[in-house]
Design an enzyme around this catalytic site. Structure first.
Site, mmCIF file in Angstrom:
data_model
loop_
_atom_site.group_PDB
_atom_site.id
_atom_site.type_symbol
_atom_site.label_atom_id
_atom_site.label_comp_id
_atom_site.label_asym_id
_atom_site.label_seq_id
_atom_site.Cartn_x
_atom_site.Cartn_y
_atom_site.Cartn_z
ATOM 1 N N THR A 13 0.825 -1.216 0.000
ATOM 2 C CA THR A 13 0.000 0.000 0.000
ATOM 3 C C THR A 13 0.851 1.254 0.000
ATOM 4 O O THR A 13 0.527 2.236 -0.664
ATOM 5 C CB THR A 13 -0.909 0.003 1.246
ATOM 6 O OG1 THR A 13 -1.793 -1.093 1.145
ATOM 7 C CG2 THR A 13 -1.704 1.281 1.359
ATOM 8 N N SER A 55 1.549 -7.529 -1.112
ATOM 9 C CA SER A 55 2.244 -8.572 -0.338
ATOM 10 C C SER A 55 1.451 -9.873 -0.255
ATOM 11 O O SER A 55 1.987 -10.898 0.195
ATOM 12 C CB SER A 55 2.634 -8.067 1.052
ATOM 13 O OG SER A 55 1.526 -8.004 1.910
HETATM 14 N N1 ASP Z 1 -2.705 -5.470 0.333
HETATM 15 C C1 ASP Z 1 -1.638 -4.602 0.784
HETATM 16 C C2 ASP Z 1 -0.354 -5.401 0.828
HETATM 17 O O1 ASP Z 1 -0.161 -6.153 1.733
HETATM 18 C C3 ASP Z 1 -1.960 -4.035 2.116
HETATM 19 C C4 ASP Z 1 -0.930 -3.099 2.693
HETATM 20 O O2 ASP Z 1 0.181 -2.950 2.245
HETATM 21 O O3 ASP Z 1 -1.269 -2.443 3.714
HETATM 22 O O4 ASP Z 1 0.447 -5.282 -0.057
#
Ligand code: ASP
Length: 337
Positions: A13, A55
Site C-alpha cells: 500500500t 504482499s
Molecule cells: N494489500 C496490501 C499489501 O499487503 C496491504 C498493505 O500494504 O497495507 O500489499
C-alpha cells in the site's frame, strides 16, 4: 559522517496508487522517497526496487531474495529498511529473522495502511521513523517499525486490517516507541555477534491445518503424503478433537517423527499453547514425538520450521534441539518438558 542506509522497496500500500481496478503498487523507490525530501539531508540513502507486489503475492522465494540482497550489500551500509505490504509483513519479518541471524546492523520492515501519495496517510511517518530507527547505533536485528512502535520480527502479527496501529507484539513487549523522532527504548537487545549468519534455503513443504469444530479427517492422508511438516492450529491451550483423532494417529504411526513433523499451536493470539493441560492434548503429547509452539507466533513457527527443515538428513533430536533453541527471542520456552 552521515549514516548509510539501503532502502529496499517491494510494493504494498505504501507504494500504491489508486486505479479503477483498486489500489496497485506502482511507485518507484525514488518516487517513494521523494515524499520525504528533508530526510536525504541527514542520511545517505540508496534505494533499490526489488519488486512491486501486493504482499498477498509475496512467497518464500521473495524472502530469500530480500535476504540475499541484504547479504550482498551488508558491508556497504549501516542499516536496511524494507518497504513492504502490511498483509504478509509479519511473515516476511519472521522469515528474515531466521534467514539473517544475529545481525549487528538493523533490518527494519515498514509499510502503511494508506498510500504515501494520499493527503491523509501514515506512510510518511512510518518511513521516517524506520529510517531514524535503522540509522540509530543502538538498533540491531530484524524488526517492524509501524505507527510509532518497534516490534521484534519474530513477535509481530497484523491484528488490525484498517487502523494505523496494524501490528501487535505477541507475548513479548514492544522494543521501543518513536515519538516526534525520538526513540524511547524499553528493551535492550543483546547483540554479541559481530557478523550475522545468513541462510538461503527454506523448506516450503509446511502445511497449516486450522481446526474447526467437527472438522472431517478426509484430507489428512493426502496432507501427510505431500508435506514434510503439518502445523495444527488447535483451540485454546491445544487438543485434538475426537473427529480427527483416529485418522491423525494412524498417519503419525506410518512415519518416523523426523519424516513428518507435527507441530501444535493455538488459534488464540495471546498466551500460547500448553497442550499437556487437558486430556485432549496430553493424549497426543504422551504418544507421539511432536513440537509445540508455546508462546511463538504462527508466523515465527511456520518460518522457523521452514528454516530448520531446509537442512538434509536430520535426526528427530537435531530438529527438536533446533526448534527449542530460541532465535531472535522467538520463544521464552527454551527447555520444554
Ligand atoms: N494489500 C496490501 C499489501 O499487503 C496491504 C498493505 O500494504 O497495507 O500489499
Amino acid at each position: 559522517m552521515k549514516k548509510k542506509l539501503l532502502i529496499l522497496t517491494t510494493g504494498g500500500t505504501i507504494a500504491s496508487v489508486e486505479t479503477p481496478a483498486g489500489l496497485i503498487p506502482a511507485l518507484s523507490s525514488e518516487q517513494l522517497l521523494s515524499y520525504l525530501p528533508e530526510i536525504g539531508e541527514d542520511f545517505q540513502l540508496t534505494t533499490k526496487a526489488l519488486y512491486s507486489l501486493d504482499s498477498t503475492d509475496v512467497t518464500p522465494q521473495h524472502w530469500i531474495t530480500i535476504a540475499e540482497e541484504i547479504r550482498s550489500s551488508y558491508d556497504d551500509f549501516d542499516g536496511f529498511v524494507v518497504c513492504h505490504g502490511t498483509d504478509t509483513m509479519a511473515y516476511t519479518a519472521a522469515a528474515l529473522s531466521y534467514l539473517i541471524q544475529n545481525s549487528p546492523k538493523p533490518i527494519v520492515l515498514t509499510g502503511a495502511q494508506k498510500p504515501i501519495g494520499f493527503e491523509i496517510t501514515d506512510a510518511k511517518g512510518n518511513l521516517r521513523d524506520s529510517i531514524l530507527y535503522a540509522a540509530d547505533s543502538q538498533s540491531c536485528g530484524v524488526q517492524i517499525v509501524f505507527d510509532g512502535e518497534v516490534i521484534l520480527g519474530t513477535r509481530a502479527k497484523k491484528t488490525k486490517s484498517l487502523s494505523y496501529a496494524a501490528f501487535s507484539s505477541i507475548n513479548y513487549p514492544v522494543l521501543a516507541s518513536i515519538r516526534d523522532s525520538r526513540i524511547i527504548r524499553y528493551i535492550r537487545q543483546e547483540q554479541e555477534a559481530t557478523e550475522p549468519t545468513f541462510y538461503n534455503k527454506l523448506n516450503t513443504r509446511v502445511f497449516l491445518l486450522k481446526l474447526t469444530p467437527g472438522e472431517l479427517p478426509t484430507l489428512l492422508p493426502e496432507i501427510f503424503k505431500v508435506y514434510d511438516c503439518i502445523i495444527i492450529e488447535s483451540f485454546g491451550v491445544g487438543g485434538i478433537p475426537d473427529s480427527l483423532e483416529s485418522a491423525l494417529f494412524r498417519e503419525l504411526r506410518k512415519y518416523r517423527p523426523e519424516e513428518k513433523i507435527l507441530a501444535m499451536t493455538t488459534q488464540v493470539t495471546y498466551e500460547g499453547s500448553h497442550i499437556e493441560t487437558y486430556e485432549v492434548g496430553r493424549k497426543l503429547k504422551d504418544r507421539f514425538s511432536i513440537l509445540e509452539a508455546k508462546d511463538m507466533t504462527l508466523e515465527a513457527l511456520l518460518t522457523k520450521l521452514m528454516w530448520i527443515l531446509s537442512a538434509e538428513g536430520q535426526s528427530w533430536d537435531d530438529i527438536y534441539r533446533k526448534f527449542y533453541t530460541p532465535v531472535a527471542a522467538d520463544t521464552l520456552y527454551s527447555q520444554p518438558k
